[in-house]
Design a protein around this motif. Sequence first.
Motif, short mmCIF file in Angstrom:
data_model
loop_
_atom_site.label_atom_id
_atom_site.label_comp_id
_atom_site.label_asym_id
_atom_site.label_seq_id
_atom_site.Cartn_x
_atom_site.Cartn_y
_atom_site.Cartn_z
N VAL A 184 0.86 -1.18 0.00
CA VAL A 184 0.00 0.00 0.00
C VAL A 184 0.89 1.23 0.00
CG1 VAL A 184 -1.89 -1.20 1.12
CG2 VAL A 184 -0.19 -0.05 2.51
N GLU A 185 0.32 2.38 0.22
CA GLU A 185 1.08 3.62 0.14
C GLU A 185 2.32 3.59 1.02
OE1 GLU A 185 -0.55 7.24 1.92
OE2 GLU A 185 -0.24 8.20 -0.01
N VAL A 212 -0.95 -2.68 -4.70
CA VAL A 212 -2.33 -2.21 -4.67
C VAL A 212 -2.40 -0.85 -5.34
CG1 VAL A 212 -4.28 -1.59 -3.19
CG2 VAL A 212 -2.78 -3.49 -2.54
N ALA A 213 -2.95 -0.81 -6.52
CA ALA A 213 -3.03 0.44 -7.27
C ALA A 213 -3.95 1.43 -6.56
CB ALA A 213 -3.55 0.16 -8.68
N LYS A 214 -3.56 2.70 -6.59
CA LYS A 214 -4.35 3.72 -5.90
C LYS A 214 -5.65 4.02 -6.62
CE LYS A 214 -0.26 5.98 -3.96
NZ LYS A 214 0.54 7.22 -3.90
N GLY A 215 -5.57 4.30 -7.90
CA GLY A 215 -6.77 4.63 -8.64
C GLY A 215 -7.45 5.87 -8.08
N GLU A 220 -7.69 2.32 1.56
CA GLU A 220 -8.48 1.34 2.32
C GLU A 220 -9.43 0.58 1.40
OE1 GLU A 220 -8.97 5.12 4.65
OE2 GLU A 220 -7.50 4.53 3.12
N GLU A 221 -10.10 1.31 0.52
CA GLU A 221 -11.04 0.67 -0.40
C GLU A 221 -10.32 -0.25 -1.38
OE1 GLU A 221 -14.67 3.74 -1.04
OE2 GLU A 221 -12.69 4.50 -1.56
N ARG A 222 -9.16 0.18 -1.86
CA ARG A 222 -8.42 -0.65 -2.80
C ARG A 222 -7.92 -1.92 -2.11
NH1 ARG A 222 -9.28 -1.72 -6.86
NH2 ARG A 222 -7.18 -2.50 -7.24
N LEU A 223 -7.48 -1.77 -0.87
CA LEU A 223 -7.00 -2.93 -0.14
C LEU A 223 -8.14 -3.91 0.13
CD1 LEU A 223 -4.54 -4.24 1.11
CD2 LEU A 223 -4.97 -2.94 3.19
N LYS A 228 -10.77 -9.06 -0.88
CA LYS A 228 -11.96 -9.82 -1.26
C LYS A 228 -11.73 -10.63 -2.53
CE LYS A 228 -15.68 -7.51 1.16
NZ LYS A 228 -17.05 -6.98 1.09
N ALA A 229 -10.91 -10.10 -3.43
CA ALA A 229 -10.63 -10.83 -4.67
C ALA A 229 -9.72 -12.02 -4.40
CB ALA A 229 -9.99 -9.88 -5.69
#
Length: 269
Positions: A184-185, A212-215, A220-223, A228-229
Amino acid sequence: MKSIMVHAGSDAGFDSRLQVALDLTRRFNGHLSLILPRPPQDYVAFDMFGGAHFIAEAFEAAEKERAKLRTRIDEILKVEGMPWDWQDFDGTTTEALINAARLGDVMIMSLDATATGAPGHGRALVSDVVTASRTPVLAVPLSCKSIAFERAMIAYDGGFEAANAIRAALPMLAASSTVRIAEVEISPDAFPVTDAATYLSRHGISAEISVVAKGDTSIEERLLVEAKAWRPDFLVMGAYGHGRWRETLFGGVTRFLLGEIGVPVLLAH
């Protein structure tokens, strides 16, 4: 991981965290300690002038409930055939767990479903214990009935807390078939994710790295999407982190991860 502690009580989450505690104790051939708080609010009434009054009937009723709990759990543990003990602590639940944890390898606690932040409950209780002690906390969602060791995921941001969580989780990571480090960041002065993978390799643990791409969404949402994936059996993460994660674990990160991921999370400070 030999000294395994679990917060004992008559609350809705106890059976779930007890089952996870049994899974860990069996896996690592450890000793299970059931930490039973005796909070003063069970038998002390406070008046508007700041006075405190002992209520004998309430104390006796609370003791009877604790005795019933002991009897029920002792019958279960006799069948399990593993060593265990009970440890009673006077004081608030938070104080009891912090004091008990000082010589434990892990403290198993519950996360409530609503996470209202009320002192002594759910996320607020987990937050208080993990940040005040040096013992990692394994936070167990109410829906969790067991813990497996097939897929382990580490949330890594390069900070001290993430590194502490990795060290605390070594036995669990070594027992897992597959380990993934989700990067993450990272702050400018942090250690890169490759250092974490190298550290694990020295302990005989092979880990894959996932960035984990930021987008356009929060970390938190990306993680959460990543978790979940990939569907880990448990997650490892630091209690506080760098950058946008600083002092937000029991706010945003918890809301997205601990409240929704549905698997145990090992936290270290």
